[in-house]
Design a protein around this motif. Structure first.
Motif, short mmCIF file in Angstrom:
data_model
loop_
_atom_site.label_atom_id
_atom_site.label_comp_id
_atom_site.label_asym_id
_atom_site.label_seq_id
_atom_site.Cartn_x
_atom_site.Cartn_y
_atom_site.Cartn_z
N CYS A 199 19.88 7.70 4.22
CA CYS A 199 18.08 6.80 4.18
C CYS A 199 18.20 6.94 2.27
CB CYS A 199 17.55 8.37 3.62
SG CYS A 199 15.65 8.73 3.12
N SER A 200 18.95 6.88 1.57
CA SER A 200 18.68 5.30 0.70
C SER A 200 19.08 4.71 0.77
CB SER A 200 19.88 6.17 -0.63
OG SER A 200 19.99 5.60 -1.58
N GLU A 201 20.10 4.28 1.50
CA GLU A 201 20.39 2.71 1.83
C GLU A 201 19.27 1.96 2.62
OE1 GLU A 201 22.84 1.89 0.33
OE2 GLU A 201 24.61 1.37 0.92
N TYR A 202 18.88 2.63 3.10
CA TYR A 202 17.34 1.96 3.81
C TYR A 202 16.84 1.49 3.01
CZ TYR A 202 20.26 4.03 8.39
OH TYR A 202 21.53 3.74 8.84
N LEU A 203 16.09 2.89 2.25
CA LEU A 203 14.79 2.54 1.28
C LEU A 203 15.64 1.01 0.37
CD1 LEU A 203 14.02 6.28 -0.02
CD2 LEU A 203 13.37 4.22 1.97
N MET A 204 16.74 1.17 0.39
CA MET A 204 16.70 0.04 -0.67
C MET A 204 16.91 -0.62 -0.25
SD MET A 204 18.25 1.21 -3.85
CE MET A 204 19.33 0.44 -4.34
N ALA A 205 17.43 -1.41 1.16
CA ALA A 205 17.37 -2.57 1.96
C ALA A 205 16.11 -3.13 2.44
CB ALA A 205 17.55 -2.56 2.92
N GLY A 206 14.90 -1.80 2.13
CA GLY A 206 13.26 -2.07 2.27
C GLY A 206 12.68 -2.14 1.58
N MET A 207 13.33 -1.97 0.35
CA MET A 207 12.34 -2.74 -0.99
C MET A 207 12.53 -3.57 -0.94
SD MET A 207 13.24 0.08 -3.64
CE MET A 207 13.25 1.84 -3.11
N ASN A 208 13.97 -4.66 -1.01
CA ASN A 208 13.88 -6.15 -0.57
C ASN A 208 13.06 -6.82 0.17
OD1 ASN A 208 15.52 -5.69 -2.67
ND2 ASN A 208 17.19 -5.71 -1.56
N THR A 209 12.27 -6.06 0.73
CA THR A 209 11.05 -6.87 1.29
C THR A 209 9.83 -6.86 0.74
OG1 THR A 209 9.95 -4.85 2.83
CG2 THR A 209 12.07 -5.95 3.43
N ILE A 210 9.61 -5.89 -0.68
CA ILE A 210 8.90 -6.53 -1.20
C ILE A 210 8.46 -6.92 -1.95
CG2 ILE A 210 6.96 -4.94 -2.37
CD1 ILE A 210 8.91 -2.71 -1.67
N GLY A 211 7.61 -8.10 -2.08
CA GLY A 211 7.50 -9.25 -3.02
C GLY A 211 7.85 -9.09 -4.45
N ALA A 212 8.41 -9.87 -5.34
CA ALA A 212 7.97 -10.09 -6.19
C ALA A 212 6.75 -9.98 -7.37
CB ALA A 212 9.25 -10.75 -7.32
N GLY A 213 6.18 -9.78 -6.63
CA GLY A 213 4.91 -10.89 -7.13
C GLY A 213 4.06 -9.60 -7.08
N GLN A 214 4.39 -8.95 -6.39
CA GLN A 214 3.08 -6.99 -5.96
C GLN A 214 3.77 -6.56 -7.74
OE1 GLN A 214 2.94 -5.35 -3.31
NE2 GLN A 214 3.06 -6.67 -1.22
N ILE A 215 4.69 -6.56 -7.46
CA ILE A 215 5.92 -5.71 -8.57
C ILE A 215 4.95 -6.25 -10.15
CG2 ILE A 215 8.11 -4.02 -10.07
CD1 ILE A 215 8.64 -5.09 -7.14
N GLU A 216 4.91 -6.90 -9.68
CA GLU A 216 4.74 -8.38 -11.60
C GLU A 216 2.66 -8.26 -11.53
OE1 GLU A 216 8.36 -11.64 -10.98
OE2 GLU A 216 6.28 -11.97 -10.62
N ALA A 217 2.42 -7.94 -10.41
CA ALA A 217 1.15 -7.50 -10.17
C ALA A 217 1.36 -6.18 -11.03
CB ALA A 217 0.73 -7.99 -9.75
N ALA A 218 1.31 -5.58 -10.67
CA ALA A 218 1.05 -3.89 -11.08
C ALA A 218 1.53 -3.80 -12.47
CB ALA A 218 2.35 -3.01 -10.33
N ARG A 219 2.94 -4.36 -12.62
CA ARG A 219 3.32 -4.53 -14.40
C ARG A 219 2.67 -5.24 -15.15
NH1 ARG A 219 8.92 -6.01 -14.10
NH2 ARG A 219 7.65 -8.15 -14.82
N SER A 220 1.82 -6.35 -14.76
CA SER A 220 0.27 -6.53 -15.36
C SER A 220 -0.48 -5.64 -15.58
CB SER A 220 0.74 -7.77 -15.10
OG SER A 220 -0.37 -8.07 -14.02
N LEU A 221 -0.62 -4.45 -14.40
CA LEU A 221 -1.80 -4.21 -14.89
C LEU A 221 -1.89 -3.28 -16.00
CD1 LEU A 221 -3.06 -3.32 -10.93
CD2 LEU A 221 -4.62 -4.97 -13.27
N GLY A 222 -0.22 -3.10 -16.40
CA GLY A 222 -0.03 -1.91 -17.23
C GLY A 222 0.74 -0.63 -16.74
#
Lengths: 276, 220
Positions: free
Chosen positions: B103-126
């Motif tokens: 389950c953890s391996e699949y989730l790790m692989a699934g996360m890599n499909t999320i764009g870095a931009g989304q996480i950067e956006a979330a981070r810049s929202l604080g």
């Protein structure tokens, strides 16, 4: 694998500022302490129950112990190798039946693949172990473990091969057909060689499944690693030590197979990207 | 040799209990594997190095150990450390730990499909690490791994056949085949009935998984 994980890890947080650095350092120390405590508790458990006694572990200093383990491992590897070859051959036939143009063959292959993928290996083992003799089929223990393990792996192998074949762009088939090639030679000379290359990593990691399934060899009394471990245990009365060492051997071998699959996958991906 | 009708009239209630045992184990283990798998995944992506090591180590151990080896260690070796688990608990633990690592391996692989931009956006929202994981990373990772999780559910069901290796009452779907064969000449029919239940359940789970996947898949 690690390369892929590094990317999500890197992007999740920026380089921390002074405050965050202090907080991370603090939690790191706490978690280190917690892990150390966990380890200490496990070692203590071994100690208070007397399992750290050298008499349990000194058998691993003897050459004969490792020779016996090695012989068991050889038995395991023989079953794994034979099962992999059989599963590949059967998987190949099933895949071809599944993608060919005859509807009846498609249906039969789909049915067999679903059965192979949807039934536990143990049930196949009991089939050969308990039921085959009732039909006068007497198999040596090697085949009583190899056959069920291959049957259980052939379905996933067929599906892996099919996903590879499906990944080859259709335009290539169309181009080959318009050049006047026969459909069989289109498949064997153009589609399959490329599709096969895509799925080599998947096929390697499926060997882990086969390798794990061979542990059931003790059910049919075949002298594999697990079975020889039992003999060692009855000779030396060192159950915990022997089973732990055997478990580690299995883990290390499967880890190496997975590593190999990941390396091959990286290379295949690079080669495919370079070809485009 | 007995016909299906004879076999079911004699052992019908046993089969029902066996089916119940297998389904019960499957559901419990899969739920446990999801929760553990998510927890381990959060450890593996958090900024605390020792927790990352622990998560990686955990996954390598449990994705590579054969189910039979783990069960044998739990059943026969743990009592030497004075850790006594019932047979049912041993099966439950073994069949939860192994799928949790996948389950953890699949989730790790699934996360890599999320764009870095989304996480950067979330981070810049604080947003804090946990907020990002809970609101941005995990929901998308789960949505993009429905098919893998469906396969994992089937794999979990197949792994519960390990229950046949310990004396359980009531037995599971695999154990019942050996039970019937020692009590009557169930022959191939007993095997067929169990095989039928496993295969049909696997196909049904697969179909449901495909449907859920079509509904929740994020098109990129």
């Amino acid at each position: 694998m690690n390369g892929a994980h590094a990317s999500i890890r890197d992007v999740l947080y920026d380089a921390p500022g002074p405050k965050a650095k202090r907080r991370i350092a603090f939690v790191t120390v706490i978690s280190l302490l917690a892990l150390a405590a966990l380890l200490a508790a496990i070692v203590r458990r071994f100690y208070v129950t007397g399992q750290l006694d050298p008499k349990y572990w000194s058998i691993f200093l003897r050459y004969t112990t490792w020779r016996f383990i090695g012989r068991g491992l050889l038995g395991t590897l023989q079953v794994a190798a034979a099962s992999s070859v059989l599963a590949f051959a059967a998987g190949m036939l099933l895949m071809m039946a599944r993608v060919c143009r005859y509807r009846v063959l498609n249906a039969i292959a789909t049915f067999i693949i679903e059965l192979s993928r949807g039934i536990p290996t143990l049930l196949f083992i009991y089939f050969f172990f308990l039921l085959a003799p009732q039909f006068g089929l007497q198999l040596p223990s090697f085949w009583r473990i190899t056959l069920p393990v291959s049957i259980s792996a052939m379905g996933v192998t067929a599906e892996a091969l099919r996903s590879g074949v499906n990944a080859v762009p259709r335009g290539q088939t169309e181009a080959a057909v318009s050049l006047g090639m026969r459909s069989a030679s289109v498949f064997f000379k153009i589609v399959f060689p490329q599709g096969f290359r895509y799925v080599i990593p998947t096929l390697i990691s499926e060997m882990v499944i086969v390798f794990k399934d061979t542990t059931y060899a003790y059910v049919v009394n075949y002298a594999d690693l697990m079975q020889n471990a039992k003999v060692l245990i009855s000779n030396y009365d060192a159950l915990l030590a022997v089973y732990l060492v055997v478990a580690v051997i299995y883990i290390v071998i499967n880890y190496l197979i997975n590593k190999l699959a990941a390396t091959v996958e990286r290379r295949t991906r690079a080669a495919v990207a370079a070809a485009k | 040799m007995m016909s299906v009708g004879e076999l079911l009239s004699q052992f019908g209630d046993k089969y029902l209990q066996a089916l119940w045992t297998t389904y019960g184990l499957t559901v419990l283990c899969f739920a446990g594997a999801l929760v553990l798998g998510i927890a381990i995944t959060v450890m593996r992506i958090c900024p605390i190095k020792p927790l990352q090591w622990f998560g990686d180590f955990y996954v390598q151990i449990f994705r590579n150990i054969p189910g039979a080896a783990l069960l044998i260690v739990l059943v026969y070796a743990l009592p030497y450390l004075r850790v006594m688990l019932s047979y049912y608990m041993c099966v439950l633990v073994a069949v939860t730990l192994i799928p949790s690592s996948f389950c953890s391996e699949y989730l790790m692989a699934g996360m890599n499909t999320i764009g870095a931009g989304q996480i950067e956006a979330a981070r810049s929202l604080g947003m804090t690490f946990f907020q990002i994981v809970k609101n941005v990373v995990l929901p998308q990772a789960l949505r993009s791994t429905v098919l893998q999780m469906t396969n994992l559910l089937v794999a979990t069901m197949l792994t519960t056949a390990l229950a046949s290796q310990v004396p359980l009452n009531p037995a599971d779907l695999t154990g019942i085949v050996t039970y019937i064969n020692t009590h009557a000449v169930g022959g191939i029919t007993a095997f067929m009935i169990s095989a039928f239940f496993y295969a049909v359940t696997a196909v049904v789970i697969g179909q449901i998984g495909n449907r859920i996947d079509k509904k929740v898949r994020i098109l990129r």
